[in-house]
Design an enzyme around this catalytic site. Sequence first.
Site, PDB file in Angstrom:
ATOM      1  CG  PHE A 116      45.639  43.028  39.721  1.00 32.68           C
ATOM      2  CD1 PHE A 116      46.117  43.593  40.843  1.00 32.68           C
ATOM      3  CD2 PHE A 116      44.415  43.463  39.044  1.00 32.68           C
ATOM      4  CE1 PHE A 116      45.302  44.517  41.630  1.00 32.68           C
ATOM      5  CE2 PHE A 116      43.830  44.358  39.718  1.00 32.68           C
ATOM      6  CZ  PHE A 116      43.999  44.725  41.110  1.00 32.68           C
ATOM      7  CD  GLN A 230      35.743  40.002  36.239  1.00 22.85           C
ATOM      8  OE1 GLN A 230      35.683  41.252  36.339  1.00 22.85           O
ATOM      9  NE2 GLN A 230      36.553  39.424  35.401  1.00 22.85           N
ATOM     10  CG  HIS A 232      35.866  41.148  42.332  1.00 18.50           C
ATOM     11  ND1 HIS A 232      36.506  40.628  43.543  1.00 18.50           N
ATOM     12  CD2 HIS A 232      36.850  42.159  41.770  1.00 18.50           C
ATOM     13  CE1 HIS A 232      37.747  41.092  43.483  1.00 18.50           C
ATOM     14  NE2 HIS A 232      37.691  42.049  42.679  1.00 18.50           N
ATOM     15  CG  LEU A 242      35.797  45.106  44.648  1.00 17.55           C
ATOM     16  CD1 LEU A 242      34.837  43.970  44.063  1.00 17.55           C
ATOM     17  CD2 LEU A 242      36.510  45.958  43.903  1.00 17.55           C
ATOM     18  CD  GLU A 245      42.297  40.410  40.520  1.00 15.46           C
ATOM     19  OE1 GLU A 245      41.121  40.409  40.313  1.00 15.46           O
ATOM     20  OE2 GLU A 245      43.257  40.365  39.748  1.00 15.46           O
ATOM     21  NE  ARG A 276      39.080  40.864  39.055  1.00 14.64           N
ATOM     22  CZ  ARG A 276      39.043  42.193  38.821  1.00 14.64           C
ATOM     23  NH1 ARG A 276      38.041  42.672  38.203  1.00 14.64           N
ATOM     24  NH2 ARG A 276      39.554  42.981  39.449  1.00 14.64           N
ATOM     25  CG  HIS A 343      33.421  43.392  39.827  1.00 13.75           C
ATOM     26  ND1 HIS A 343      33.620  44.605  40.725  1.00 13.75           N
ATOM     27  CD2 HIS A 343      34.573  43.582  39.033  1.00 13.75           C
ATOM     28  CE1 HIS A 343      34.664  45.269  40.559  1.00 13.75           C
ATOM     29  NE2 HIS A 343      35.282  44.973  39.630  1.00 13.75           N
ATOM     30  NE  ARG A 378      36.871  44.353  34.104  1.00 11.88           N
ATOM     31  CZ  ARG A 378      37.566  45.024  35.146  1.00 11.88           C
ATOM     32  NH1 ARG A 378      38.729  45.219  35.261  1.00 11.88           N
ATOM     33  NH2 ARG A 378      36.651  45.100  36.375  1.00 11.88           N
TER      34      ARG A 378
END
Length: 564
Positions: A116, A230, A232, A242, A245, A276, A343, A378
């Site tokens: 990730f 954040q 995304h 979404l 990821e 991100r 996000h 994050r």
Amino acid sequence: MLEYDIVIVGGGGAGLYAALWAAENTILKVAVMTKVYPTRSHTGAAEGGINAVLTHSVGDSPEAHAYDTVKGSDFLADQDAVDIMCKMGAAVIYDIAHRGVPFSRRPDGRIAQRPFGGASYPRTCYAADKTGFYILQTLYEQCLKNNVTFLNEWFLLSIIHNGERVEGLTAWDIRNGGVHLIKTKAVILATGGHGRVYWNRTSNALGNTGDGTAAALRAGLPLKDMEFIQFHPTGLAKTGILVTEGARGEGGFLRNKDGERFMKRYAPERMELAPRDIVSRAIQTEIDEGRGCGPNGDYVYLDLTHLGEEKINERLPQTREHAILYEGVDPVREPIPVAPTAHYSMGGIDTDKMGRTEIKGLYAAGECACISVHGANRLGGNSLLDILVFGRLTALEAVKYADDAPETNPSLAKQKDDEKRILELMENDGKESLADLRRELGNVMIKHFGVFREESSMRQGIEKLHEIRERAKHVKVHDTSKKFNTDLISVLEFLNLVDLSLPIAIAAIERKESRGAHARKDYPNRDDKNFLKHSIVRLKEDGDYELSWKPVTITKFPPEERKY
Ligand SMILES: Cc1cc2nc3c(=O)[nH]c(=O)nc-3n(C[C@H](O)[C@H](O)[C@H](O)COP(=O)(O)OP(=O)(O)OC[C@H]3O[C@@H](n4cnc5c(N)ncnc54)[C@H](O)[C@@H]3O)c2cc1C
């Protein structure tokens, strides 16, 4: 008047895990209040997975996880809290696996982990691309098994405290109507994020309107780091829905209109798997500089075609379904149009590392809380871990506290105030339309407080937000009936978004640096000398907001340049 010892507001991952741990560790009366049926909470939309270092994660360690998290946060996270979260990772994963979460497995039967963004090892545990769905269903079923009391479809209005301790809550019973007073010794707020401030371009559920955060603000509590939202990198171009990821974790490429894998110019080592904030800025820059795709050049392509149908069906079934349904493209054959989407709320209710607020007996956990483990940005997969770790820890704190807390005696004043407020909403002149004003709020936030920010634009944005705050007084609840009054709920949610928009804006304009998700064109560098600190916003009695700052807890990892 209803009476409990502990009320958990929110039936998402944080709330349900808190309820489960409270129910198993006390005979006190515990209740979960939630505005939507628990299994409809936004946790159920989490796709990609949950980070943890497991016993078979070769080469990885909780310390490496903590370092990645702190670096990802651009050194704004409180490192004592990060340490707790990363060390508890394995315990939480095995606990929920034993309770029934069907994690995807390796051929040897152990829990599988995928790479990730921003992580130095593959440590994201997943259940296909429906991880949050499985976690939420499992926790709900376990709560039912443990006879947790649910107040389903109840809407939190206000928090009652006496300046020292929490005494109760007021809430609207959505099914039957009416404002109720609830007496309780302890409250855990687990009401989720406020991504819907960016109404028109967000991956968030309609209900992510920051109700608990706004109630805390109105009750005099401080909010922390609200400027950090954040984006995304991969929201579907048309809707902002979404694309996980995990799609890049499984090997997806990002391409501009020339077919170039442009991430090589922004993060040559990590490429598509940079954190991100960096990938979102890269995509936005490609779009702004004319290398976007499509007739308006306003998106880039996420290309999964080289992964093959079998892998896409096995690992990313929901991504395929969403792309076909909402974008009209089948990722097996064509690239998916994507652009950044609001996000996640890094900021929220200010708590210490155990989820305690400055009012005794009042805790916050999950996305509504700023503990802070995510700092300025994050990492993907860290929120599901955060909500479970701190859901569980705040529950144990609340149990300890409520066990010998004095009886509370909440006054009826708040209930009367809330009744009056709702009546006024039904009786005002109704000059403004909810739908229009809400869209306008979203547009102002996207335009002036989006992926990139700068002083003059933010000044204009703040003026417009003040206007919206004034105009919001003329939004009327037209439906005056009691049962399932969704008009009332929508207006209350919108007013909460309005309350939270200015703290975001005020903290953003005063943070004159770029850090994590807060990217200022006029201050492109991080400034540790002046801004290695948390912003704090409070609502004063005269209705103005007040900004102050608070130190960051640094234990093991001194700030360094953030390169990927
Ligand atoms: C599309 C999407 C995908 C994601 N994927 C991942 C991922 O793969 N990995 C990861 O780590 N994170 C992911 N995240 C982030 C993560 O899912 C959330 O941060 C997390 O689930 C929030 O959990 P929560 O329990 O704090 O709140 P939520 O799950 O949002 O629950 C909030 C609860 O509060 C209740 N509530 C709210 N307001 C009121 C009120 N006024 N009165 C009563 N009840 C109220 C709601 O009914 C709900 O039950 C994703 C987020 C999104 C939007």
